[in-house]
Scaffold this motif. Structure first.
Motif, PDB file in Angstrom:
ATOM      1  N   MET A  31      30.706  44.877  20.417  1.00  0.00           N
ATOM      2  CA  MET A  31      29.553  44.544  19.312  1.00  0.00           C
ATOM      3  C   MET A  31      29.165  45.746  18.550  1.00  0.00           C
ATOM      4  O   MET A  31      29.167  46.847  19.236  1.00  0.00           O
ATOM      5  CB  MET A  31      28.393  43.789  20.009  1.00  0.00           C
ATOM      6  CG  MET A  31      27.410  43.091  19.166  1.00  0.00           C
ATOM      7  SD  MET A  31      25.816  42.644  20.099  1.00  0.00           S
ATOM      8  CE  MET A  31      26.589  41.269  20.977  1.00  0.00           C
ATOM      9  N   LEU A  32      28.940  45.487  17.330  1.00  0.00           N
ATOM     10  CA  LEU A  32      28.547  46.769  16.451  1.00  0.00           C
ATOM     11  C   LEU A  32      27.108  46.978  16.582  1.00  0.00           C
ATOM     12  O   LEU A  32      26.308  46.138  16.424  1.00  0.00           O
ATOM     13  CB  LEU A  32      29.058  46.558  15.149  1.00  0.00           C
ATOM     14  CG  LEU A  32      28.875  47.794  14.219  1.00  0.00           C
ATOM     15  CD1 LEU A  32      29.838  48.825  14.486  1.00  0.00           C
ATOM     16  CD2 LEU A  32      29.016  47.401  12.781  1.00  0.00           C
ATOM     17  N   PHE A  33      26.600  48.270  16.754  1.00  0.00           N
ATOM     18  CA  PHE A  33      25.242  48.514  16.814  1.00  0.00           C
ATOM     19  C   PHE A  33      25.018  49.849  15.850  1.00  0.00           C
ATOM     20  O   PHE A  33      25.812  50.775  15.951  1.00  0.00           O
ATOM     21  CB  PHE A  33      24.779  48.964  18.179  1.00  0.00           C
ATOM     22  CG  PHE A  33      24.878  47.954  18.991  1.00  0.00           C
ATOM     23  CD1 PHE A  33      23.675  47.424  19.586  1.00  0.00           C
ATOM     24  CD2 PHE A  33      25.676  47.826  20.177  1.00  0.00           C
ATOM     25  CE1 PHE A  33      23.453  46.164  20.470  1.00  0.00           C
ATOM     26  CE2 PHE A  33      25.722  46.838  21.064  1.00  0.00           C
ATOM     27  CZ  PHE A  33      24.639  45.880  21.197  1.00  0.00           C
ATOM     28  N   MET A  34      23.823  49.663  15.083  1.00  0.00           N
ATOM     29  CA  MET A  34      23.468  50.653  14.119  1.00  0.00           C
ATOM     30  C   MET A  34      22.651  51.598  14.815  1.00  0.00           C
ATOM     31  O   MET A  34      21.645  51.205  15.574  1.00  0.00           O
ATOM     32  CB  MET A  34      22.743  50.186  12.838  1.00  0.00           C
ATOM     33  CG  MET A  34      23.544  49.152  12.022  1.00  0.00           C
ATOM     34  SD  MET A  34      25.294  49.966  11.738  1.00  0.00           S
ATOM     35  CE  MET A  34      24.561  51.370  10.470  1.00  0.00           C
ATOM     36  N   VAL A  35      23.008  52.850  14.808  1.00  0.00           N
ATOM     37  CA  VAL A  35      22.197  53.920  15.572  1.00  0.00           C
ATOM     38  C   VAL A  35      21.827  54.860  14.771  1.00  0.00           C
ATOM     39  O   VAL A  35      22.371  55.596  14.145  1.00  0.00           O
ATOM     40  CB  VAL A  35      23.137  54.660  16.630  1.00  0.00           C
ATOM     41  CG1 VAL A  35      22.669  55.712  17.337  1.00  0.00           C
ATOM     42  CG2 VAL A  35      23.661  53.604  17.747  1.00  0.00           C
ATOM     43  N   GLY A  36      20.530  55.243  14.705  1.00  0.00           N
ATOM     44  CA  GLY A  36      20.013  56.252  13.938  1.00  0.00           C
ATOM     45  C   GLY A  36      19.901  57.564  14.769  1.00  0.00           C
ATOM     46  O   GLY A  36      19.404  57.707  15.852  1.00  0.00           O
ATOM     47  N   ILE A  37      20.200  58.689  13.885  1.00  0.00           N
ATOM     48  CA  ILE A  37      20.289  59.980  14.470  1.00  0.00           C
ATOM     49  C   ILE A  37      18.983  60.825  13.927  1.00  0.00           C
ATOM     50  O   ILE A  37      19.053  60.976  12.518  1.00  0.00           O
ATOM     51  CB  ILE A  37      21.410  60.655  14.287  1.00  0.00           C
ATOM     52  CG1 ILE A  37      22.504  59.611  14.886  1.00  0.00           C
ATOM     53  CG2 ILE A  37      21.656  62.156  14.847  1.00  0.00           C
ATOM     54  CD1 ILE A  37      22.529  59.254  16.328  1.00  0.00           C
ATOM     55  N   GLU A  38      18.226  61.328  14.631  1.00  0.00           N
ATOM     56  CA  GLU A  38      17.048  62.375  14.163  1.00  0.00           C
ATOM     57  C   GLU A  38      17.414  63.752  14.269  1.00  0.00           C
ATOM     58  O   GLU A  38      17.680  64.103  15.468  1.00  0.00           O
ATOM     59  CB  GLU A  38      15.719  61.940  14.768  1.00  0.00           C
ATOM     60  CG  GLU A  38      14.622  62.554  14.182  1.00  0.00           C
ATOM     61  CD  GLU A  38      13.466  62.284  14.917  1.00  0.00           C
ATOM     62  OE1 GLU A  38      12.360  62.212  13.990  1.00  0.00           O
ATOM     63  OE2 GLU A  38      13.371  62.073  16.010  1.00  0.00           O
ATOM     64  N   LYS A  39      17.669  64.620  13.357  1.00  0.00           N
ATOM     65  CA  LYS A  39      18.107  65.949  13.438  1.00  0.00           C
ATOM     66  C   LYS A  39      16.738  66.677  14.482  1.00  0.00           C
ATOM     67  O   LYS A  39      15.839  66.459  13.847  1.00  0.00           O
ATOM     68  CB  LYS A  39      18.215  66.583  12.245  1.00  0.00           C
ATOM     69  CG  LYS A  39      19.130  67.746  12.222  1.00  0.00           C
ATOM     70  CD  LYS A  39      19.415  68.325  10.891  1.00  0.00           C
ATOM     71  CE  LYS A  39      20.208  69.480  10.851  1.00  0.00           C
ATOM     72  NZ  LYS A  39      20.645  70.003   9.735  1.00  0.00           N
ATOM     73  N   PRO A  40      17.221  67.684  15.291  1.00  0.00           N
ATOM     74  CA  PRO A  40      16.160  68.353  15.827  1.00  0.00           C
ATOM     75  C   PRO A  40      15.551  69.302  14.879  1.00  0.00           C
ATOM     76  O   PRO A  40      16.097  69.841  14.029  1.00  0.00           O
ATOM     77  CB  PRO A  40      16.820  69.055  16.911  1.00  0.00           C
ATOM     78  CG  PRO A  40      18.301  69.123  16.969  1.00  0.00           C
ATOM     79  CD  PRO A  40      18.512  67.902  15.727  1.00  0.00           C
ATOM     80  N   GLU A  41      14.187  69.371  15.195  1.00  0.00           N
ATOM     81  CA  GLU A  41      13.354  70.444  14.414  1.00  0.00           C
ATOM     82  C   GLU A  41      13.671  71.791  14.554  1.00  0.00           C
ATOM     83  O   GLU A  41      13.202  72.552  13.666  1.00  0.00           O
ATOM     84  CB  GLU A  41      11.774  70.241  14.590  1.00  0.00           C
ATOM     85  CG  GLU A  41      11.299  68.841  14.229  1.00  0.00           C
ATOM     86  CD  GLU A  41       9.753  68.683  14.660  1.00  0.00           C
ATOM     87  OE1 GLU A  41       9.093  69.377  15.091  1.00  0.00           O
ATOM     88  OE2 GLU A  41       9.359  67.328  14.812  1.00  0.00           O
ATOM     89  N   ASN A  42      13.961  72.199  15.673  1.00  0.00           N
ATOM     90  CA  ASN A  42      14.558  73.430  15.771  1.00  0.00           C
ATOM     91  C   ASN A  42      15.422  73.494  17.007  1.00  0.00           C
ATOM     92  O   ASN A  42      15.893  72.652  17.514  1.00  0.00           O
ATOM     93  CB  ASN A  42      13.194  74.283  16.162  1.00  0.00           C
ATOM     94  CG  ASN A  42      12.489  73.843  17.506  1.00  0.00           C
ATOM     95  OD1 ASN A  42      12.792  73.611  18.437  1.00  0.00           O
ATOM     96  ND2 ASN A  42      11.098  73.687  17.275  1.00  0.00           N
ATOM     97  N   GLN A  66      17.430  52.132   7.275  1.00  0.00           N
ATOM     98  CA  GLN A  66      16.811  53.474   6.815  1.00  0.00           C
ATOM     99  C   GLN A  66      15.409  53.448   6.399  1.00  0.00           C
ATOM    100  O   GLN A  66      14.614  54.177   6.435  1.00  0.00           O
ATOM    101  CB  GLN A  66      17.791  54.034   5.504  1.00  0.00           C
ATOM    102  CG  GLN A  66      17.380  55.369   5.053  1.00  0.00           C
ATOM    103  CD  GLN A  66      17.515  56.429   5.924  1.00  0.00           C
ATOM    104  OE1 GLN A  66      18.627  56.599   6.821  1.00  0.00           O
ATOM    105  NE2 GLN A  66      16.248  57.397   6.238  1.00  0.00           N
ATOM    106  N   ALA A  67      15.080  52.346   5.468  1.00  0.00           N
ATOM    107  CA  ALA A  67      13.641  52.130   5.050  1.00  0.00           C
ATOM    108  C   ALA A  67      12.650  51.862   6.215  1.00  0.00           C
ATOM    109  O   ALA A  67      11.638  52.596   6.078  1.00  0.00           O
ATOM    110  CB  ALA A  67      13.665  50.923   4.206  1.00  0.00           C
ATOM    111  N   ASP A  68      12.950  51.376   7.254  1.00  0.00           N
ATOM    112  CA  ASP A  68      12.147  51.422   8.419  1.00  0.00           C
ATOM    113  C   ASP A  68      11.905  52.806   9.174  1.00  0.00           C
ATOM    114  O   ASP A  68      10.988  52.841  10.107  1.00  0.00           O
ATOM    115  CB  ASP A  68      12.345  50.230   9.404  1.00  0.00           C
ATOM    116  CG  ASP A  68      12.295  48.882   8.670  1.00  0.00           C
ATOM    117  OD1 ASP A  68      11.267  48.726   7.639  1.00  0.00           O
ATOM    118  OD2 ASP A  68      12.696  47.919   8.864  1.00  0.00           O
TER     119      ASP A  68
END
Length: 140
Positions: free
Chosen positions: A1-12, A74-76
């Motif tokens: 199954m396909l899942f959309m995964v959001g990636i947040e870049k580290p602050e430091n 992306q909007a959420d």
């Protein structure tokens, strides 16, 4: 199954990469994780999805209810700048038991049986071995 995964870049350099899988929220679950390195992102995302999918199934939900394919979150989730479409084989997670044949030294097997006999949180030897394996993998 396909899942959309959001990636947040580290602050430091002392922060971790953030991971979110929004589709689980449709069933009232949250699916987040973190990775210490960019190379670890895919592994940690798949691990989080599989762990949460097991929980969803254990709670009686159909995993197919999460099949949204490619979706734009992306909007959420504006802090998650990158999105991956990750294929994870969750269809095989049916919650059914599967018999396996393993070989253990007799003294170890005797210790396992004795331990299970004195600890009521385990139904039987198989339950103990499954929970021990799961705990070991979660701690590594």
């Amino acid at each position: 199954m396909l899942f959309m995964v959001g990636i947040e870049k580290p602050e430091n350099k002392n922060s971790a990469w953030g991971i979110v899988v929004p589709v689980f929220e449709e069933l009232g679950y949250g699916c987040v994780s973190a990775a210490d390195s960019q190379a670890e992102l895919l592994y940690r995302a798949k691990e989080a999805i599989l762990t949460m999918a097991e929980e969803v199934i254990a709670d009686g939900h159909m995993i197919s209810a999460l099949d949204r394919g490619f979706a734009d979150y992306q909007a959420d989730y504006p802090s998650f700048e990158r999105w991956l479409a990750v294929e994870v084989p969750v269809e095989g997670l049916k919650g059914k038991q599967k018999r396996v044949n393993i070989t253990l030294p007799e003294p170890l097997l005797a210790r396992v049986d004795a331990y299970v006999g004195f600890h009521n949180e385990f139904k039987d030897r198989s339950d103990f071995l499954a929970k021990a394996a799961d705990r070991f993998m979660q701690n590594s």
